[in-house]
Scaffold this motif. Structure first.
Motif, short mmCIF file in Angstrom:
data_model
loop_
_atom_site.label_atom_id
_atom_site.label_comp_id
_atom_site.label_asym_id
_atom_site.label_seq_id
_atom_site.Cartn_x
_atom_site.Cartn_y
_atom_site.Cartn_z
N LYS A 1 -4.44 14.52 8.63
CA LYS A 1 -3.07 15.02 8.77
C LYS A 1 -2.29 14.74 7.49
CE LYS A 1 -3.53 16.05 13.22
NZ LYS A 1 -3.35 17.41 13.79
N ASN A 2 -1.26 15.50 7.29
CA ASN A 2 -0.43 15.31 6.09
C ASN A 2 0.59 14.21 6.35
OD1 ASN A 2 0.66 15.71 3.55
ND2 ASN A 2 2.01 17.38 4.25
N ILE A 3 0.09 12.97 6.39
CA ILE A 3 0.95 11.84 6.74
C ILE A 3 1.85 11.45 5.57
CG2 ILE A 3 1.00 9.45 7.55
CD1 ILE A 3 -0.09 11.49 9.60
N GLY A 4 1.30 11.44 4.38
CA GLY A 4 2.08 11.08 3.20
C GLY A 4 2.27 9.58 3.05
N LEU A 5 2.92 9.17 1.97
CA LEU A 5 3.15 7.76 1.67
C LEU A 5 4.65 7.47 1.61
CD1 LEU A 5 0.56 7.32 -1.24
CD2 LEU A 5 0.42 6.20 1.01
N GLU A 6 4.99 6.24 1.88
CA GLU A 6 6.38 5.79 1.73
C GLU A 6 6.67 5.49 0.27
OE1 GLU A 6 8.70 5.62 3.95
OE2 GLU A 6 7.69 5.61 5.89
N SER B 1 0.81 -1.22 0.00
CA SER B 1 0.00 0.00 0.00
C SER B 1 0.84 1.26 0.00
CB SER B 1 -0.91 0.02 1.23
OG SER B 1 -0.11 0.18 2.41
N GLY B 2 2.07 1.16 0.45
CA GLY B 2 2.92 2.35 0.56
C GLY B 2 2.65 3.20 1.77
N LEU B 3 1.77 2.75 2.67
CA LEU B 3 1.42 3.54 3.86
C LEU B 3 2.56 3.60 4.87
CD1 LEU B 3 -2.22 2.24 4.45
CD2 LEU B 3 -1.58 4.56 3.73
N ARG B 4 2.55 4.62 5.70
CA ARG B 4 3.51 4.73 6.80
C ARG B 4 2.97 4.00 8.02
NH1 ARG B 4 5.05 10.45 8.56
NH2 ARG B 4 6.56 9.22 9.75
N ASN B 5 3.86 3.53 8.85
CA ASN B 5 3.49 2.82 10.07
C ASN B 5 2.93 3.80 11.11
OD1 ASN B 5 3.46 1.30 12.50
ND2 ASN B 5 5.17 0.04 11.79
N TYR B 6 1.76 3.49 11.64
CA TYR B 6 1.13 4.40 12.62
C TYR B 6 1.99 4.57 13.87
CZ TYR B 6 -0.49 0.26 15.26
OH TYR B 6 -0.55 -0.91 15.99
N ALA B 7 2.79 3.57 14.20
CA ALA B 7 3.66 3.68 15.37
C ALA B 7 4.71 4.77 15.17
CB ALA B 7 4.35 2.35 15.65
N TYR B 8 5.02 5.06 13.90
CA TYR B 8 6.01 6.09 13.59
C TYR B 8 5.36 7.46 13.38
CZ TYR B 8 8.86 1.93 12.75
OH TYR B 8 9.50 0.73 12.88
N PHE B 9 4.29 7.51 12.59
CA PHE B 9 3.75 8.85 12.29
C PHE B 9 3.02 9.46 13.49
CE2 PHE B 9 0.14 6.44 10.10
CZ PHE B 9 -0.91 6.86 10.93
N THR B 10 2.57 8.65 14.43
CA THR B 10 1.97 9.23 15.64
C THR B 10 3.05 9.80 16.56
OG1 THR B 10 1.95 7.03 16.68
CG2 THR B 10 -0.09 7.78 15.64
N ASP B 11 4.29 9.50 16.25
CA ASP B 11 5.41 10.03 17.02
C ASP B 11 5.88 11.37 16.46
OD1 ASP B 11 7.05 9.58 19.27
OD2 ASP B 11 8.73 9.03 17.98
N ASP B 12 5.37 11.72 15.26
CA ASP B 12 5.73 13.01 14.65
C ASP B 12 5.12 14.16 15.45
OD1 ASP B 12 7.01 11.59 12.70
OD2 ASP B 12 5.46 11.88 11.17
N LYS B 13 5.80 15.26 15.50
CA LYS B 13 5.34 16.41 16.27
C LYS B 13 3.98 16.91 15.80
CE LYS B 13 6.82 20.99 17.83
NZ LYS B 13 7.87 22.05 17.74
N GLY B 14 3.06 17.05 16.73
CA GLY B 14 1.76 17.62 16.44
C GLY B 14 0.73 16.67 15.86
N VAL B 15 1.11 15.40 15.67
CA VAL B 15 0.17 14.45 15.07
C VAL B 15 -0.74 13.83 16.12
CG1 VAL B 15 -0.02 12.25 13.83
CG2 VAL B 15 1.66 13.96 13.10
#
Length: 393
Positions: free
Chosen positions: A190-195, A157-171
């Motif tokens: 949120k502007n999470i984006g794709l891998e 799917s190219g999605l980012r791992n939620y364990a990582y993007f929830t660690d981003d500032k302000g997410v």
């Protein structure tokens, strides 16, 4: 002379009896009521001699690679549904003195993905959705229009791992417990984006299976735990298996430990399910594995989709099907498995389909020992592994 003849005859009878199929089979799947399940499969019964010889070999392997004095967890090897060897050691909750027994559920980490995938495939069999349905057709707020259910299943799917993007500032405020719906909402708002572009490459990602759990709920109009109970756990008599979905009950389940038995605290990610959060036992997982041989449980078409590789952009033996890892050797032999790791919980589920062998190892005190299970495969079939006896876990 007569005495010698009688002795020889007696030895012959004893040997003959040992070499006959063992009638005490354990391969019959029973449902939650104890009745023979409609998904039961008849395997050829093993001989007593085979069970004893292989049981001794597996026990020797366990003693050399696991060591019950240090290993906290459960271990089982079966062929044709008959258990060759099993072992349970350590503590589910050390502070309470709760030891791990045959019916003690442990967190199986990413082995949960296999069960989530099979649930999706059963819904496809029931014509409630299609593998190539766009995720947006089921979850309208999902932001990527070209992503399909199949891409979630095979991690393309190219999605980012939620364990990582929830660690981003302000997410995300990590003082708040994250849920599956929160994962979807964050992707949408949120502007999470794709891998990577959907469908172009393999990228193992827990987000895929958190979303698959939501798809199961949307299609069935029931919670993920309830659907699994009705479609998987109850029909297969998996009485000691459940989905953990309530952090307020964290004290009622087996705990997770560092390798020195320092207990690990639950955190804000521990309520997301689909990718993890199933607790089970080797005997229950054996029932699940046996059901996969039944065409009534999962159609041949869905099993074929599940057990084929989807990622060939890189050369090599490693590949991923739908919820299952695989090694594809030049000889044509395939080795199917899934490992797991979440906090101090590590797990390994191996299904040697060609040889009807099931190998399961689960630990709740951090160790890589469960991943040693692949060393057993050559004892049952032509799996061309090359092992270095000096290599670590």
């Amino acid at each position: 002379m007569i005495y010698k003849l009688l002795t020889i005859s007696l030895l012959f009878l004893v040997t003959s009896c040992q070499d006959k199929p063992d009638k005490a089979k354990e391969s019959t799947i029973k449902d939650k009521e104890g009745n023979v399940s409609e998904f039961a499969v008849n395997f050829s019964p093993l001989t007593t001699i085979y069970k004893k010889r292989m049981g001794n070999e597996v026990e020797s392997f366990y003693d050399s690679k696991f060591n019950s004095k240090d290993f906290s967890g459960s271990f089982l090897v079966a062929k044709n549904g008959e258990i060759l060897y099993e072992n349970y050691s350590g503590y589910a909750y050390k502070e309470k003195g709760d030891s791990i027994k045959q019916n003690t559920p442990l967190h199986i980490a990413s082995v949960s993905k296999v069960i989530t995938a099979v649930t999706i495939l059963k819904l496809v069999d029931a014509k409630k959705l299609k593998l190539d349905d766009f995720v947006t057709s089921i979850l309208p707020e999902f932001p990527h229009e070209k992503t399909t259910v199949r891409m979630l299943l095979n991690h393309r799917s190219g999605l980012r791992n939620y364990a990582y993007f929830t660690d981003d500032k302000g997410v995300w405020d990590k003082k708040k417990t994250l849920t599956n719906q929160d994962v979807l909402t964050l992707l949408a708002t949120k502007n999470i984006g794709l891998e990577s572009t959907p469908g172009t490459r393999f990228g193992y990602c827990n987000t895929n299976y958190a979303l698959l759990a939501l798809i199961i709920e949307k299609v069935e109009k029931k919670t993920y735990p309830k659907v699994l109970q009705e479609l998987i756990f109850d029909p297969l008599g998996m009485k000691n298996t459940f989905v953990f979905d309530d952090l307020t009950k964290q004290d009622s389940v087996s705990q997770s430990y560092k390798n020195n038995y320092l207990r690990l605290a639950f955190e804000y990610l521990d309520q997301v399910y689909g990718d993890k959060n199933i607790y089970s036992t080797p005997r229950d997982l054996l029932q699940f594995d046996l059901a996969l041989y039944s065409d009534k449980f999962l159609s041949p078409a869905m099993k074929a989709e599940m057990l084929k590789g989807y990622s060939y952009e890189r050369k090599g033996t490693r590949n991923y099907g739908l919820g299952i890892r695989m090694l594809e050797f030049e000889s044509g032999q395939q080795y199917f498995f899934h490992n797991g790791w979440w906090h101090g919980n590590t797990s390994s589920y191996v299904t040697l389909v060609k040889d009807s062998v099931t190998i399961i190892a689960i630990s709740n005190k951090f160790t890589r020992k469960p991943y040693q299970t692949k060393r057993l495969a050559p004892k049952f079939g032509d799996y061309p592994f090359k092992f270095n006896d000096e290599e670590g876990e």
